[in-house]
Design a protein around this motif. Structure first.
Motif, PDB file in Angstrom:
ATOM      1  N   LEU A   1       0.819  -1.209   0.000  1.00 20.97           N
ATOM      2  CA  LEU A   1       0.000   0.000   0.000  1.00 20.97           C
ATOM      3  C   LEU A   1       0.851   1.256   0.000  1.00 20.97           C
ATOM      4  O   LEU A   1       0.457   2.278  -0.566  1.00 20.97           O
ATOM      5  CB  LEU A   1      -0.939  -0.004   1.212  1.00 20.97           C
ATOM      6  CG  LEU A   1      -2.086  -1.032   1.163  1.00 20.97           C
ATOM      7  CD1 LEU A   1      -2.879  -0.999   2.457  1.00 20.97           C
ATOM      8  CD2 LEU A   1      -3.002  -0.773  -0.036  1.00 20.97           C
TER       9      LEU A   1
ATOM     10  N   ILE B   1       1.596   2.237  -3.355  1.00 19.38           N
ATOM     11  CA  ILE B   1       0.421   2.766  -4.055  1.00 19.38           C
ATOM     12  C   ILE B   1       0.138   4.209  -3.664  1.00 19.38           C
ATOM     13  O   ILE B   1      -0.150   5.054  -4.511  1.00 19.38           O
ATOM     14  CB  ILE B   1      -0.809   1.876  -3.772  1.00 19.38           C
ATOM     15  CG1 ILE B   1      -0.582   0.476  -4.359  1.00 19.38           C
ATOM     16  CG2 ILE B   1      -2.080   2.497  -4.347  1.00 19.38           C
ATOM     17  CD1 ILE B   1      -1.655  -0.520  -4.003  1.00 19.38           C
ATOM     18  N   VAL B   2       0.220   4.516  -2.375  1.00 21.54           N
ATOM     19  CA  VAL B   2      -0.176   5.844  -1.894  1.00 21.54           C
ATOM     20  C   VAL B   2       0.977   6.843  -1.928  1.00 21.54           C
ATOM     21  O   VAL B   2       0.753   8.044  -1.772  1.00 21.54           O
ATOM     22  CB  VAL B   2      -0.746   5.755  -0.457  1.00 21.54           C
ATOM     23  CG1 VAL B   2      -1.950   4.835  -0.408  1.00 21.54           C
ATOM     24  CG2 VAL B   2       0.313   5.288   0.534  1.00 21.54           C
ATOM     25  N   VAL B   3       2.209   6.351  -2.113  1.00 20.75           N
ATOM     26  CA  VAL B   3       3.365   7.260  -2.195  1.00 20.75           C
ATOM     27  C   VAL B   3       4.016   7.078  -3.563  1.00 20.75           C
ATOM     28  O   VAL B   3       5.004   6.344  -3.711  1.00 20.75           O
ATOM     29  CB  VAL B   3       4.385   6.975  -1.072  1.00 20.75           C
ATOM     30  CG1 VAL B   3       5.512   8.006  -1.101  1.00 20.75           C
ATOM     31  CG2 VAL B   3       3.709   6.958   0.289  1.00 20.75           C
TER      32      VAL B   3
ATOM     33  N   LYS C   1      -5.730   1.120  -9.622  1.00 21.77           N
ATOM     34  CA  LYS C   1      -5.466   0.938  -8.199  1.00 21.77           C
ATOM     35  C   LYS C   1      -6.326  -0.163  -7.578  1.00 21.77           C
ATOM     36  O   LYS C   1      -5.847  -0.932  -6.725  1.00 21.77           O
ATOM     37  CB  LYS C   1      -5.684   2.254  -7.448  1.00 21.77           C
ATOM     38  CG  LYS C   1      -4.588   3.282  -7.667  1.00 21.77           C
ATOM     39  CD  LYS C   1      -4.785   4.481  -6.751  1.00 21.77           C
ATOM     40  CE  LYS C   1      -3.653   5.497  -6.947  1.00 21.77           C
ATOM     41  NZ  LYS C   1      -3.812   6.667  -6.037  1.00 21.77           N
TER      42      LYS C   1
END
Length: 244
Positions: free
Chosen positions: A16, A19-21, A159
């Motif tokens: 994750l 994905i988020v960074v 995503k």
């Protein structure tokens, strides 16, 4: 159950992050990968090999099982194109040869086999693989592996699909652990099968960790910071092995 949760959330959490960074630092990732590889190599030599060869009944063939595991990991590497040891950019773009499902099958099989080492059943057959040392090593290996997988999947999928496949991957090692317990409890596999599985996984660990070492200095140039990271990881493995 604690081991199951730790394995699952370590892989899921690391994936994750990728994905988020989106602006993650490649150099920091490679240094983390070297640290994880060094720790994995150290516990393979210090912890897993001595226990595997301590069993006199299986020691004669254990070298063969480890060699087969080394070669099996080479096949799985071909399927995943080396995500296990941090290959990310090789998968980007339309020229990548392996499909998403080829990658997932190779990585899932690799992670599933790893999970067998943490089964409680080895405690009943003279092994002691369910230790904190081995768990820490597997988590350290699993996190950059999941990070690399998520980064590769994001280059090919949206995503939502990436997260779903990441969850699938995160279940692999816990499933390997739980299924080994289930099959052994019901006498569907015996001690000989466990010995083969453990040898295969040990060979896979040896393959992955040595590849990480070789690829960390492709021009064979001396790099002090990488050497210090390897030494730090090795010392940590020694301390956790003999103190835990």
């Amino acid at each position: 159950m604690l081991y199951v949760l730790l394995l699952f959330f370590a892989a899921l959490g690391a994936g994750l992050v990728a994905i988020v960074v989106p602006g993650w630092d490649e150099k920091s990732f490679k240094l983390a990968l070297i640290f994880a590889g060094a720790y994995l190599f150290a516990i393979t030599i210090l912890h897993i090999f001595p226990e595997l060869f301590a069993n006199k009944e299986s020691a004669y063939f254990m070298g063969l099982y480890i060699l087969l595991g080394f070669l099996l990991q080479q096949v799985l590497d071909f399927m995943s194109s080396g995500i296990e040891h941090g290959h990310i950019h090789d998968h980007h773009g339309h020229g990548a040869s392996n499909t998403v499902w080829t990658l997932m099958i190779g990585l899932f099989l690799h992670a599933f086999l790893e999970g067998t080492l943490l089964s409680k059943q080895p405690m009943l057959t003279g092994h002691h693989h369910g230790s904190e040392t081995l768990l820490i090593g597997m988590i350290m290996h699993k996190m950059p592996e999941a990070f690399a997988l998520a980064a590769v999947l994001l280059s090919r999928l949206n995503k939502t699909h990436t997260i779903l496949l990441l969850i699938l991957f995160a279940t692999a090692s816990p499933l390997g652990m739980l299924s080994t317990d289930f099959l052994f409890d019901r006498s569907l596999i015996g001690r000989e099968t466990l010995d083969i599985l453990f040898g295969l996984v040990a060979g896979g660990f040896l393959h992955i960790s040595t590849i990480i070492f070789f690829e960390s200095s492709p021009q064979h140039r001396f790099q002090l910071h990488k050497l210090l990271i390897i030494l730090l990881a090795s010392v940590l493995a020694i301390l956790t092995e003999f103190i835990a």
